[in-house]
Design an enzyme around this catalytic site. Structure first.
Site, short mmCIF file in Angstrom:
data_model
loop_
_atom_site.label_atom_id
_atom_site.label_comp_id
_atom_site.label_asym_id
_atom_site.label_seq_id
_atom_site.Cartn_x
_atom_site.Cartn_y
_atom_site.Cartn_z
N TYR A 14 -97.14 152.39 14.36
CA TYR A 14 -96.15 151.35 14.54
C TYR A 14 -95.01 152.35 15.17
CZ TYR A 14 -98.51 148.27 11.14
OH TYR A 14 -99.43 147.64 10.48
N HIS A 19 -90.59 146.63 16.52
CA HIS A 19 -90.15 146.22 15.28
C HIS A 19 -89.54 147.73 14.60
CE1 HIS A 19 -89.92 143.19 12.62
NE2 HIS A 19 -90.84 143.20 11.80
N ASN A 66 -90.83 144.16 5.59
CA ASN A 66 -90.64 143.26 4.52
C ASN A 66 -90.23 143.61 3.40
OD1 ASN A 66 -91.37 141.75 6.81
ND2 ASN A 66 -93.25 140.87 5.97
N ASP A 91 -83.84 145.66 14.48
CA ASP A 91 -84.28 144.72 15.75
C ASP A 91 -83.77 143.24 15.33
OD1 ASP A 91 -87.27 143.25 15.23
OD2 ASP A 91 -86.59 144.68 13.60
N ASN A 112 -86.86 139.30 8.00
CA ASN A 112 -87.58 139.51 6.74
C ASN A 112 -87.28 140.87 6.05
OD1 ASN A 112 -89.19 137.26 6.72
ND2 ASN A 112 -90.78 138.04 7.67
#
Length: 185
Positions: A14, A19, A66, A91, A112
């Site tokens: 990631y 994100h 999350n 973001d 989230n």
């Protein structure tokens, strides 16, 4: 004491994705300040520094986006950091790529990570540094946020990270959210 918490997802998979804009913005600041996140506790990587005589904690939760609130609440509770002394960098799909917006408080806006922080802190009264990543045009939201920035978008983000660095410096120096909003929104 101040807490600067950046949102993202852990792991190389990631690392450069949209994100992880929060992580990238904080990493930019840390690199330019010759700082590293040298501690692994409270479900996050963090460091505590003295800047201009004030204690500041920089945090990247490792709980996945999350569940970011778990890490932030643990460190805020342990160090007794008031919500108004927290700045969360994240973001925002509802703004164009690279656009910056400061908020003093408010609802999650569907994010989230912010929902998790509100639930874990039990308040909406923390500051946010939102960096636009734009809403996807022709792909799913999940696909969009888990892809890197391309060409011109990356240049816009690099500029946003430069501005974010100034915002972090101002927040650490004691400037309040109203000042930041007037200066950077």
């Amino acid at each position: 004491m101040k807490l600067i918490a950046a949102l993202g997802n852990p792991g190389q998979k990631y690392e450069k994705t949209k994100h992880n804009t929060g992580f990238m913005a904080l990493d930019h600041y840390l690199k330019d300040s010759n700082l590293t996140l040298d501690k692994d506790k409270f479900e996050g990587f963090w460091t505590k520094q003295k800047i201009n005589g004030k204690d500041v904690i920089f945090l990247e939760p490792q709980t996945y986006m999350n569940d970011s609130g778990k890490s932030i609440a643990q460190i805020a509770n342990f160090f007794k950091i008031k919500p108004e002394d927290i700045l969360v960098i994240h973001d925002d799909m509802d703004m164009p790529v690279g656009k910056i917006r400061i908020r003093k408080n408010g609802k999650s806006g569907g994010h989230n990570g912010i929902k998790s922080i509100i639930a874990c802190l039990g308040t909406t009264e923390f500051n946010r540094l939102k960096i636009g990543i734009q809403h996807p045009q022709k792909q799913s939201v999940v696909s969009w946020v888990l892809t890197p920035f391309a060409g011109e978008q990356q240049k816009q983000m690099d500029q946003a990270f430069e501005t974010s660095e100034k915002i972090i410096e101002d927040f650490v120096s004691g400037k309040d959210a109203q000042y930041l909003m007037n200066q950077y929104n």
